[in-house]
Design a protein around this motif. Sequence first.
Motif, PDB file in Angstrom:
ATOM      1  N   LEU A  64       2.698  -1.451  -9.605  1.00 27.13           N
ATOM      2  CA  LEU A  64       1.514  -2.266  -9.847  1.00 27.13           C
ATOM      3  C   LEU A  64       0.414  -1.358 -10.371  1.00 27.13           C
ATOM      4  CD1 LEU A  64       3.057  -3.372  -7.098  1.00 27.13           C
ATOM      5  CD2 LEU A  64       1.149  -4.959  -7.060  1.00 27.13           C
ATOM      6  N   TYR A  65      -0.061  -1.625 -11.592  1.00 29.89           N
ATOM      7  CA  TYR A  65      -1.112  -0.778 -12.135  1.00 29.89           C
ATOM      8  C   TYR A  65      -2.263  -1.615 -12.668  1.00 29.89           C
ATOM      9  CZ  TYR A  65       0.241  -1.599 -17.064  1.00 29.89           C
ATOM     10  OH  TYR A  65       0.498  -2.155 -18.297  1.00 29.89           O
ATOM     11  N   GLY A  66      -3.451  -1.035 -12.580  1.00 25.92           N
ATOM     12  CA  GLY A  66      -4.666  -1.700 -13.016  1.00 25.92           C
ATOM     13  C   GLY A  66      -5.863  -1.007 -12.392  1.00 25.92           C
ATOM     14  N   PRO A  67      -7.069  -1.391 -12.772  1.00 23.94           N
ATOM     15  CA  PRO A  67      -8.273  -0.724 -12.271  1.00 23.94           C
ATOM     16  C   PRO A  67      -8.437  -0.865 -10.757  1.00 23.94           C
ATOM     17  CG  PRO A  67      -8.756  -2.097 -14.187  1.00 23.94           C
ATOM     18  CD  PRO A  67      -7.365  -2.440 -13.749  1.00 23.94           C
ATOM     19  N   SER A  68      -9.271  -0.026 -10.213  1.00 23.46           N
ATOM     20  CA  SER A  68      -9.556  -0.057  -8.781  1.00 23.46           C
ATOM     21  C   SER A  68     -10.168  -1.396  -8.377  1.00 23.46           C
ATOM     22  CB  SER A  68     -10.517   1.079  -8.434  1.00 23.46           C
ATOM     23  OG  SER A  68     -10.898   1.038  -7.085  1.00 23.46           O
ATOM     24  N   GLY A  69      -9.758  -1.898  -7.212  1.00 26.25           N
ATOM     25  CA  GLY A  69     -10.366  -3.102  -6.661  1.00 26.25           C
ATOM     26  C   GLY A  69      -9.782  -4.405  -7.138  1.00 26.25           C
ATOM     27  N   THR A  70      -8.617  -4.374  -7.795  1.00 31.73           N
ATOM     28  CA  THR A  70      -8.061  -5.612  -8.342  1.00 31.73           C
ATOM     29  C   THR A  70      -6.980  -6.240  -7.466  1.00 31.73           C
ATOM     30  OG1 THR A  70      -6.639  -4.215  -9.734  1.00 31.73           O
ATOM     31  CG2 THR A  70      -8.615  -5.131 -10.753  1.00 31.73           C
ATOM     32  N   GLY A  71      -6.669  -5.625  -6.327  1.00 35.88           N
ATOM     33  CA  GLY A  71      -5.755  -6.267  -5.386  1.00 35.88           C
ATOM     34  C   GLY A  71      -4.382  -5.631  -5.272  1.00 35.88           C
ATOM     35  N   ARG A 207      10.150  -2.531 -11.496  1.00 36.26           N
ATOM     36  CA  ARG A 207       9.609  -3.479 -12.460  1.00 36.26           C
ATOM     37  C   ARG A 207       8.101  -3.250 -12.551  1.00 36.26           C
ATOM     38  NH1 ARG A 207      13.377  -6.862  -9.679  1.00 36.26           N
ATOM     39  NH2 ARG A 207      15.115  -7.427 -11.043  1.00 36.26           N
ATOM     40  N   ILE A 208       7.520  -3.579 -13.683  1.00 38.85           N
ATOM     41  CA  ILE A 208       6.119  -3.260 -13.943  1.00 38.85           C
ATOM     42  C   ILE A 208       5.258  -4.520 -13.846  1.00 38.85           C
ATOM     43  CG2 ILE A 208       4.539  -2.067 -15.484  1.00 38.85           C
ATOM     44  CD1 ILE A 208       6.976  -0.404 -14.582  1.00 38.85           C
ATOM     45  N   ILE A 209       4.167  -4.427 -13.093  1.00 38.28           N
ATOM     46  CA  ILE A 209       3.196  -5.520 -13.001  1.00 38.28           C
ATOM     47  C   ILE A 209       1.830  -4.970 -13.393  1.00 38.28           C
ATOM     48  CG2 ILE A 209       2.057  -7.201 -11.509  1.00 38.28           C
ATOM     49  CD1 ILE A 209       4.504  -7.251  -9.759  1.00 38.28           C
ATOM     50  N   ASN A 210       1.264  -5.507 -14.437  1.00 45.46           N
ATOM     51  CA  ASN A 210      -0.058  -5.092 -14.914  1.00 45.46           C
ATOM     52  C   ASN A 210      -1.111  -6.062 -14.408  1.00 45.46           C
ATOM     53  OD1 ASN A 210      -2.275  -4.131 -16.302  1.00 45.46           O
ATOM     54  ND2 ASN A 210      -1.653  -4.985 -18.263  1.00 45.46           N
ATOM     55  N   ILE A 211      -2.124  -5.534 -13.706  1.00 47.32           N
ATOM     56  CA  ILE A 211      -3.278  -6.334 -13.305  1.00 47.32           C
ATOM     57  C   ILE A 211      -4.453  -5.823 -14.138  1.00 47.32           C
ATOM     58  CG2 ILE A 211      -4.719  -7.122 -11.397  1.00 47.32           C
ATOM     59  CD1 ILE A 211      -2.471  -6.511  -9.494  1.00 47.32           C
ATOM     60  N   PRO A 212      -4.801  -6.487 -15.221  1.00 44.69           N
ATOM     61  CA  PRO A 212      -5.705  -5.914 -16.221  1.00 44.69           C
ATOM     62  C   PRO A 212      -7.156  -5.856 -15.780  1.00 44.69           C
ATOM     63  CG  PRO A 212      -5.135  -8.158 -16.821  1.00 44.69           C
ATOM     64  CD  PRO A 212      -4.294  -7.811 -15.617  1.00 44.69           C
ATOM     65  N   PRO A 216     -11.528  -9.547 -11.616  1.00 44.83           N
ATOM     66  CA  PRO A 216     -12.735  -9.129 -10.900  1.00 44.83           C
ATOM     67  C   PRO A 216     -12.456  -8.113  -9.813  1.00 44.83           C
ATOM     68  CG  PRO A 216     -12.047 -11.313 -10.185  1.00 44.83           C
ATOM     69  CD  PRO A 216     -11.171 -10.956 -11.366  1.00 44.83           C
ATOM     70  N   ASP A 217     -13.423  -7.257  -9.537  1.00 42.65           N
ATOM     71  CA  ASP A 217     -13.324  -6.285  -8.457  1.00 42.65           C
ATOM     72  C   ASP A 217     -13.687  -6.965  -7.151  1.00 42.65           C
ATOM     73  OD1 ASP A 217     -13.570  -4.266  -6.605  1.00 42.65           O
ATOM     74  OD2 ASP A 217     -14.471  -2.853  -8.012  1.00 42.65           O
ATOM     75  N   ALA A 226      -9.654  -6.580   1.386  1.00 40.01           N
ATOM     76  CA  ALA A 226      -8.245  -6.221   1.606  1.00 40.01           C
ATOM     77  C   ALA A 226      -7.592  -6.035   0.253  1.00 40.01           C
ATOM     78  CB  ALA A 226      -7.557  -7.301   2.415  1.00 40.01           C
ATOM     79  N   CYS A 227      -8.229  -5.287  -0.585  1.00 34.08           N
ATOM     80  CA  CYS A 227      -7.733  -5.095  -1.936  1.00 34.08           C
ATOM     81  C   CYS A 227      -7.699  -3.618  -2.260  1.00 34.08           C
ATOM     82  CB  CYS A 227      -8.626  -5.796  -2.955  1.00 34.08           C
ATOM     83  SG  CYS A 227      -8.851  -7.552  -2.644  1.00 34.08           S
ATOM     84  N   GLY A 228      -6.956  -3.268  -3.287  1.00 31.55           N
ATOM     85  CA  GLY A 228      -6.890  -1.877  -3.685  1.00 31.55           C
ATOM     86  C   GLY A 228      -6.525  -1.736  -5.128  1.00 31.55           C
TER      87      GLY A 228
END
Length: 228
Positions: A64-71, A207-212, A216-217, A226-228
């Motif tokens: 799971l990849y994406g910016p900080s604070g997206t869950g 498997r790859i999951i993109n959280i773009p 929202p943060d 409860a997000c990261g």
Amino acid sequence: MRCECTTQLRADYLLAQAHIPARFMYADLSNFRTDGSQEALGHALLKARAFVDQYPLDRTGLLLYGPSGTGKTHLAVGMIKELITKKGIECTFCDYSELLKEIQNSYNPSAETTELQILRPIFVSEVLVLDDLGAMRRTDWVWDAVSLILNHRYNKNCTTIITTNYPDGPSAKAEGVEAGPRRAARDETLGDRIGDRMLSRIHEMCRIINIPSTTPDFRNRNSRPACG
């Protein structure tokens, strides 16, 4: 079949042994917020639920990849909590930076734990969450530690859930942009942080999951995040 009390006792024991941070003890798939129109979050949640439903028939991990604070951490914790409580699967949560610091501290002659003692739960856990991969800048020592962990779990066919704030992409060296204006303007990738060889290994394992970045943060919006 086990009675309900035995099953609950095992779940309670496994939860206590999973080392889930107190900040995320309330993180479940059931309370993961998709904020209605956030298609990327809804897609990520569906993938997380599918992972739990299909395990252990399908042991492929997740990145799971994406910016900080997206869950990302919320989803990762939610998945292992369901594996523990519904299927009795042994799972371990591991913060990448804290793990490396513990390993470094073990080299102190006065340390009471050895590197092997620290790494053993990481090696043997049926499902491992490796949280915030790439948070420490790449050095030869960090590269060796990452290689040891990922190669061991790859060779043993162990399931690994990885979260990272860095884009899933090759290093600057692999793209031929090691210096100059293009390099200065280029955002670091996971390949830059852990090396292209280990990135390739992760692609085989997960498997790859993109959280773009449009997501929202949630850290700015939750009283008990409860997000990261």
